[in-house]
Design an enzyme around this catalytic site. Structure first.
Site, mmCIF file in Angstrom:
data_model
loop_
_atom_site.group_PDB
_atom_site.id
_atom_site.type_symbol
_atom_site.label_atom_id
_atom_site.label_comp_id
_atom_site.label_asym_id
_atom_site.label_seq_id
_atom_site.Cartn_x
_atom_site.Cartn_y
_atom_site.Cartn_z
ATOM 1 N N LYS A 161 27.488 33.616 46.493
ATOM 2 C CA LYS A 161 28.150 34.775 47.112
ATOM 3 C C LYS A 161 27.593 36.091 46.553
ATOM 4 C CE LYS A 161 32.271 31.930 47.747
ATOM 5 N NZ LYS A 161 33.509 31.473 47.111
ATOM 6 N N GLY A 213 45.192 19.826 44.060
ATOM 7 C CA GLY A 213 44.316 19.959 45.222
ATOM 8 C C GLY A 213 43.585 21.294 45.280
ATOM 9 N N GLU A 265 30.571 36.668 57.790
ATOM 10 C CA GLU A 265 31.675 37.257 57.025
ATOM 11 C C GLU A 265 32.419 36.222 56.185
ATOM 12 O OE1 GLU A 265 32.871 40.851 57.117
ATOM 13 O OE2 GLU A 265 33.330 39.796 55.276
HETATM 14 N N1 HSE Z 1 35.362 26.912 46.445
HETATM 15 C C1 HSE Z 1 35.572 28.296 46.712
HETATM 16 C C2 HSE Z 1 36.551 28.870 45.692
HETATM 17 C C3 HSE Z 1 36.141 28.585 48.078
HETATM 18 O O1 HSE Z 1 37.090 28.160 44.853
HETATM 19 O O2 HSE Z 1 36.758 30.064 45.761
HETATM 20 C C4 HSE Z 1 35.116 28.561 49.149
HETATM 21 O O3 HSE Z 1 34.142 29.541 48.989
#
Ligand code: HSE
Length: 435
Positions: free
Chosen positions: A205, A187, A129
């Site tokens: 994803k 950051g 998930e």
């Molecule tokens: N680097 C990803 C983002 C978060 O900026 O959404 C981790 O999946």
């Protein structure tokens, strides 16, 4: 009741969040899971950090392989990331009969088929998930909540870093490079933000979502990936004047001949809810034939939002680990023998509409030449914007929004437009989705 024992690999941001939330909500989680969920071993190269986060009450080691070999461990939580040692550890843990919970989208998008096959053979669960959209339970929704539906398409803002950058570019009228610097100083963006800004993270994803939405294998290598590094702030302004926002979308769409799987900056009508998702937030829009459109919104990253997803998986695995593997929810939502090898279509076969910006001589007949080319290619114009030429300049910008056409056809028409002597340089092409 006897606790279920968890071995945690990696105690960075998400590992730390998982440890904290499991401890804080231990009683509530145990009431849900039916027994306590206890982290009994933590592996991290940084033992001092592991000691600081855990307070030292668990077994700490810098040897992750000792955790996956530990007979006392029931579930291995992999939060190392990447597909180097993480892949070896996950496969070893499966071989040793451990269930896996992972947030590792890169590993699953690239090696998921091999990992799920190994888990299937061994009768263990691999839960993920946290791999897509952090704290948003989108995997659960796609795999279980929407299982009555034939899912037509998914479109998601699934990378917070790029959504933050695009929001800042629009709000402050800054260039991509300026906002990236600001994001790194705050950051938000990694020191090496390549995977985020080039669209690779979103493609990982989208690949995972396409597999569980359509019952197809992971096909990350076939995904079309275009990030936001070449996006010109001018186009964000023009899009806004035409009533659109530009978002980096991960899109998976079922078509008769195959599946579209693509990540690219996309114009979306500003009146859509998803067009108003700003900053580092994530949102996923899913179109099912029975339910219609459903929208899922929340934090896509961060210690506790991602821990929320990791722990939900731990609860699921705890409830189900004594059940017959044949009666569990399949890893990819569809029964393993029902996963179909549907091809991912090349980008030239994608059907969508377009935003075209061109620099042209400001004189009679230019617009007629351009619209003739589009008409000859059966491309219909939906809207148009022509800026008044700046005083003293003999050229101006024309922006056209087209109706849907196949990308190959759009590219051929664009090549003809670029060949006109009254058009300077390249035509800027962005894809549009009405959603
Ligand atoms: N680097 C990803 C983002 C978060 O900026 O959404 C981790 O999946």
């Amino acid at each position: 009741m006897k606790p279920i024992n968890v071995g945690l690999l990696g105690i960075g941001t998400v590992g730390g969040g998982t440890f904290t939330v499991l401890k804080r909500n231990a009683e509530e989680i145990s009431r849900r899971a039916g027994r306590p969920i206890t982290i009994t071993a933590v592996a991290d190269k940084n033992l001092a950090l592991a000691r600081e986060v855990t307070g030292g009450g668990v077994r700490l080691t810098d040897d992750a392989f000792s955790v996956v070999a530990d007979p006392e461990i029931d579930i291995v939580v992999e939060l190392i990331g990447g597909y180097g040692v993480a892949k070896e550890l996950v496969l070893k843990a499966i071989e040793n009969g451990k269930h896996i919970v992972t947030a590792n989208k890169a590993l699953l998008a690239v090696h998921g088929n091999e990992i799920f096959a190994a888990a299937q053979k061994k009768g263990v669960m691999v839960a993920f998930e946290a791999a897509v959209a952090g704290g948003i339970p989108i995997i659960k929704a796609l795999r279980e909540g929407l299982s009555a539906n034939r899912i037509d398409w998914i479109a998601g803002i699934i990378n917070g870093t790029t959504n933050f950058i695009l929001s800042e570019m629009r709000d402050k009228g800054l260039s991509f490079a300026e906002v990236l610097k600001e994001a790194q100083a705050l950051g938000y963006a990694e020191a090496d933000p390549t995977f985020d800004i080039e669209g690779v993270d979103a493609a990982h994803k989208a690949t995972i979502m396409s597999a569980i939405a359509f019952g197809i294998p992971m096909q990350f290598d076939k995904a079309y990936i275009e990030g936001i590094t070449k996006l010109d702030a001018t186009d964000i302004v023009y899009a806004e004047q035409l009533g659109y926002r530009i978002k980096l979308l991960g899109i998976a769409r079922r078509r008769e001949q195959g599946v579209e799987l693509r990540v690219h900056p996309t114009l979306i009508p500003e009146k859509r809810l998803i067009a108003n998702v700003e900053g580092a937030m994530n949102a996923v829009l899913v179109q099912g034939d029975a339910v219609g459109a459903t929208l899922y919104y929340g934090k896509g990253a961060g210690a506790e939002p991602t821990a929320s997803a990791v722990i939900a998986d731990l609860v699921d695995v705890t409830r189900l680990h004594t059940s017959d593997p044949e009666h569990r929810v399949p890893h990819l939502a569809f029964q393993p023998d029902q996963v179909r090898d549907v091809p991912v279509l090349p980008i030239e076969d994608v059907v969508t509409s377009y935003y075209l910006r061109m620099r042209v001589d400001d004189k009679p007949g230019v617009l007629a030449d351009i619209t003739r080319i589009l008409a000859d290619s059966s491309i219909s114009i939906e809207a148009m914007l022509q800026k008044e030429a700046v005083e003293g300049e003999s050229q101006t910008d024309i922006i056209m929004l087209t109706h849907q056409t196949v990308e190959r056809n759009a590219n051929a028409a664009i090549a003809k437009i670029e060949a006109l002597t009254v058009v300077s340089g390249k035509v800027t092409k962005l894809r549009m989705e009405s959603l």
